[in-house]
Motif scaffolding. Structure first.
Motif, PDB file in Angstrom:
ATOM      1  N   MET B   1      72.145 121.521 116.826  1.00 32.05           N
ATOM      2  CA  MET B   1      71.998 120.157 117.338  1.00 32.05           C
ATOM      3  C   MET B   1      73.140 119.277 116.802  1.00 32.05           C
ATOM      4  SD  MET B   1      70.054 118.156 119.151  1.00 32.05           S
ATOM      5  CE  MET B   1      68.594 117.124 119.204  1.00 32.05           C
ATOM      6  N   ASN B   2      73.742 118.513 117.708  1.00 37.42           N
ATOM      7  CA  ASN B   2      74.863 117.667 117.285  1.00 37.42           C
ATOM      8  C   ASN B   2      74.430 116.218 117.072  1.00 37.42           C
ATOM      9  OD1 ASN B   2      76.875 119.680 117.361  1.00 37.42           O
ATOM     10  ND2 ASN B   2      76.870 119.560 119.587  1.00 37.42           N
ATOM     11  N   PRO B  26      78.377 118.231 114.250  1.00 42.20           N
ATOM     12  CA  PRO B  26      77.059 118.849 114.043  1.00 42.20           C
ATOM     13  C   PRO B  26      76.239 118.059 113.018  1.00 42.20           C
ATOM     14  CG  PRO B  26      78.847 120.441 113.748  1.00 42.20           C
ATOM     15  CD  PRO B  26      79.467 119.081 113.784  1.00 42.20           C
ATOM     16  N   ARG B  27      74.926 118.082 113.190  1.00 39.33           N
ATOM     17  CA  ARG B  27      74.054 117.371 112.229  1.00 39.33           C
ATOM     18  C   ARG B  27      74.219 117.962 110.839  1.00 39.33           C
ATOM     19  NH1 ARG B  27      68.678 114.763 114.879  1.00 39.33           N
ATOM     20  NH2 ARG B  27      69.621 114.353 116.886  1.00 39.33           N
ATOM     21  N   GLY B  28      74.165 117.106 109.865  1.00 40.05           N
ATOM     22  CA  GLY B  28      74.281 117.551 108.478  1.00 40.05           C
ATOM     23  C   GLY B  28      75.714 117.687 108.010  1.00 40.05           C
ATOM     24  N   SER B 182      74.382 112.813 108.994  1.00 38.42           N
ATOM     25  CA  SER B 182      75.754 113.166 109.359  1.00 38.42           C
ATOM     26  C   SER B 182      76.655 111.952 109.171  1.00 38.42           C
ATOM     27  CB  SER B 182      75.825 113.593 110.825  1.00 38.42           C
ATOM     28  OG  SER B 182      74.660 114.281 111.198  1.00 38.42           O
ATOM     29  N   ILE B 183      77.936 112.232 109.054  1.00 39.42           N
ATOM     30  CA  ILE B 183      78.899 111.135 108.886  1.00 39.42           C
ATOM     31  C   ILE B 183      80.130 111.363 109.767  1.00 39.42           C
ATOM     32  CG2 ILE B 183      80.415 109.889 107.273  1.00 39.42           C
ATOM     33  CD1 ILE B 183      78.569 110.621 104.987  1.00 39.42           C
ATOM     34  N   LEU B 184      80.528 110.305 110.463  1.00 41.47           N
ATOM     35  CA  LEU B 184      81.828 110.287 111.130  1.00 41.47           C
ATOM     36  C   LEU B 184      82.680 109.309 110.327  1.00 41.47           C
ATOM     37  CD1 LEU B 184      83.732 110.919 113.568  1.00 41.47           C
ATOM     38  CD2 LEU B 184      82.808 108.896 114.644  1.00 41.47           C
ATOM     39  N   LEU B 185      83.769 109.820 109.783  1.00 43.89           N
ATOM     40  CA  LEU B 185      84.574 109.011 108.871  1.00 43.89           C
ATOM     41  C   LEU B 185      86.020 108.992 109.349  1.00 43.89           C
ATOM     42  CD1 LEU B 185      84.983 107.721 105.980  1.00 43.89           C
ATOM     43  CD2 LEU B 185      85.147 110.031 105.104  1.00 43.89           C
TER      44      LEU B 185
END
Lengths: 204, 283
Positions: B1-2, B26-28, B182-185
């Protein structure tokens, strides 16, 4: 919406304190027309809030938070409505107190002038805010200066004109208030819709 | 799962095109979005949050199409930190907390106070007196205090001194210990991304040059120092890009296409990014 209103309240807090003193002083001076300045100033409050938002680019952050665009736009109108309403009731109350203590008599013309100026303030808000959402505060301020000059002039005239209108025509004070209220509501309904469109366009 | 999925995202402005960008987080996991100024990182983040409208493509965030009405609820689960977009400057940290309490349904005041203390943020000082680093720290404290499942951070570590940066990167690592988080950085500081990210997406002039697992990226590429004539002998598609120096040529190469026996040097993420940008091709 509560969060946005609270943010604007904190943003304007210092000014609101000064403003309260300003209203009291203007209202107790034995000249009804000065209340119009305080009421028009109340209609300016959203512009100050927008200016602070612009300076910190709050809009960009807010667009990503759980606020809808409608809330972001309408909250600014709501500050103006609350400001004008509070100012109107304070002016009426203070004028009544001044009248009771032997100052300038608190007449129907006084009430009419304050209420009609409040409607004028709301119409000013409706005319002005779409420009602020469209052009930003810096450029929108030019439009605002023109509008405010016209409104203050009309406000100053309103006591006299209200008196004359009542003398010369069959229009009752209730009708005059009704017409003013309808004009203010109509102007604001249209203005909120236009502002929302402009705001959405800006966020493209 | 994304947690995030972008598929064929295109956005055109006068003089700029974000061109058919596809990647997923992706999650996590932590995905680092890297690219030069004007590469399209902030535009990508705005598109992910549906703050601006895309011209084409599809974006799903935490399983929801970001143009759907349900996305308004999804925003409750996203902590956001933006570069140079802050709270109005006359507010202080205590007031920001009160505003956020009425913004986020799952606002956690205890967590907020904890993060303020941890990051050494004064409660009553006006935002306008904050340094850039302090502003970012407050934004990070807010982002972490409403039980988010996803953090989207645009240049969140820039302007911070190395010690605070390290502290914050540790916070991000702790956050993703929960596999739902999750993190988008996005960052210019590739060394920060190298420290914490599981995946790297590299945007260059509006094009996605690569999106890959960081470790795989470091395994896949290497640096070769040789002469131009030796380099010319390598099979086609081996060399990504090269630069000539006083002692020969330095080149970024694909390890799997490299002839046996060629000496390689370990490369860093920053070197890979620089060579890819110079080469101007998709990896």
């Amino acid at each position: 919406m509560k969060g946005l209103m609270l943010k604007d309240y904190y943003t304007l807090l210092k000014q609101l304190k000064l403003y309260l003193v300003f209203i009291v002083i203007l209202s107790v001076i034995p000249n009804t027309n000065l209340s119009s300045i305080a009421i028009v100033y109340a209609a300016m409050l959203p512009i100050t809030a927008i200016a602070y938002d612009e300076r910190s680019k709050w809009d960009q952050l807010a667009a990503m938070m759980p606020y809808s665009k409608r809330e972001l736009v309408f909250s600014k109108y709501l500050i103006g409505y609350i400001g004008v309403a509070v100012c109107m009731f304070l002016s009426l109350g203070l004028q009544a107190i001044v009248g009771a203590f032997g100052g300038q008599p608190f007449t129907i013309e006084t009430v009419l002038a304050i209420v009609l100026t409040s409607f004028a303030g709301l119409i000013l808000l409706a005319l002005n805010l779409p420009f602020m959402f469209w052009l930003g505060v810096e450029r929108g301020r030019v439009v605002f200066m023109v509008l405010i000059a016209v409104t203050v002039f009309l406000g100053m005239m309103s006591a006299e004109s209200a008196k004359k209108v009542l003398e010369l025509s069959t229009i009752t004070p209730e009708m005059l208030i009704g017409i003013g209220a309808l004009a203010a509501i109509a102007a604001n309904v249209v203005a909120v819709a236009i502002s929302l469109k402009l705001y959405q366009k800006k966020m493209v | 799962m994304n947690a995030i999925e972008l598929d064929g995202i295109t956005k055109r402005y006068d003089g700029f095109l974000l061109d058919n960008v596809s990647f997923s987080l992706p999650r996590g996991a932590i995905l680092g979005l890297v690219g030069e100024n004007g590469a399209g990182k902030s535009t990508t983040i705005k598109l992910i949050m549906n703050a601006i409208q895309r011209d084409s493509g599809m974006i799903r965030v935490l399983g929801e199409d970001n143009t759907s009405k349900a996305f308004a609820d999804v925003k409750q689960d996203i902590g956001i930190v933006l570069d140079e977009a802050y709270y109005p400057e006359v507010l202080n940290a205590a007031q920001v907390g009160t505003v956020m309490k009425r913004t986020y349904l799952r606002w956690d005041e205890t967590a907020y106070q904890y993060h303020l203390k941890l990051l050494d943020i004064p409660l009553k000082k006006q935002f306008r007196e904050f340094s850039r680093g302090m502003k970012m720290k407050l934004a990070i404290a807010v982002a972490l205090s409403h039980q988010p499942k996803l953090l989207i951070l645009d240049e969140a570590t820039s302007g911070l001194d190395p010690m605070v940066r390290d502290e914050i990167l540790t916070l991000f690592n702790d956050f993703t210990r929960d596999e739902e988080h999750s993190i988008l950085l996005s960052s210019h500081i590739v060394s920060d991304l190298e420290k914490v990210c599981d995946y790297i997406a590299f945007l260059h002039k509006g094009k996605l040059m690569l999106c890959e697992e960081k470790d795989r990226l470091l395994e896949r590429y290497a640096i070769v120092k040789t002469t131009q004539s030796s380099l010319d002998q390598f099979p086609l598609d081996t060399v990504i890009s090269s630069k000539a120096g006083p002692y020969g040529v330095e080149a970024l190469v694909r390890k799997e296409r490299l002839p046996h026996g060629v000496q390689t040097e370990f490369t860093t993420l920053e070197t890979i990014i620089l060579f890819l940008a110079k080469g101007g091709e998709r990896a």
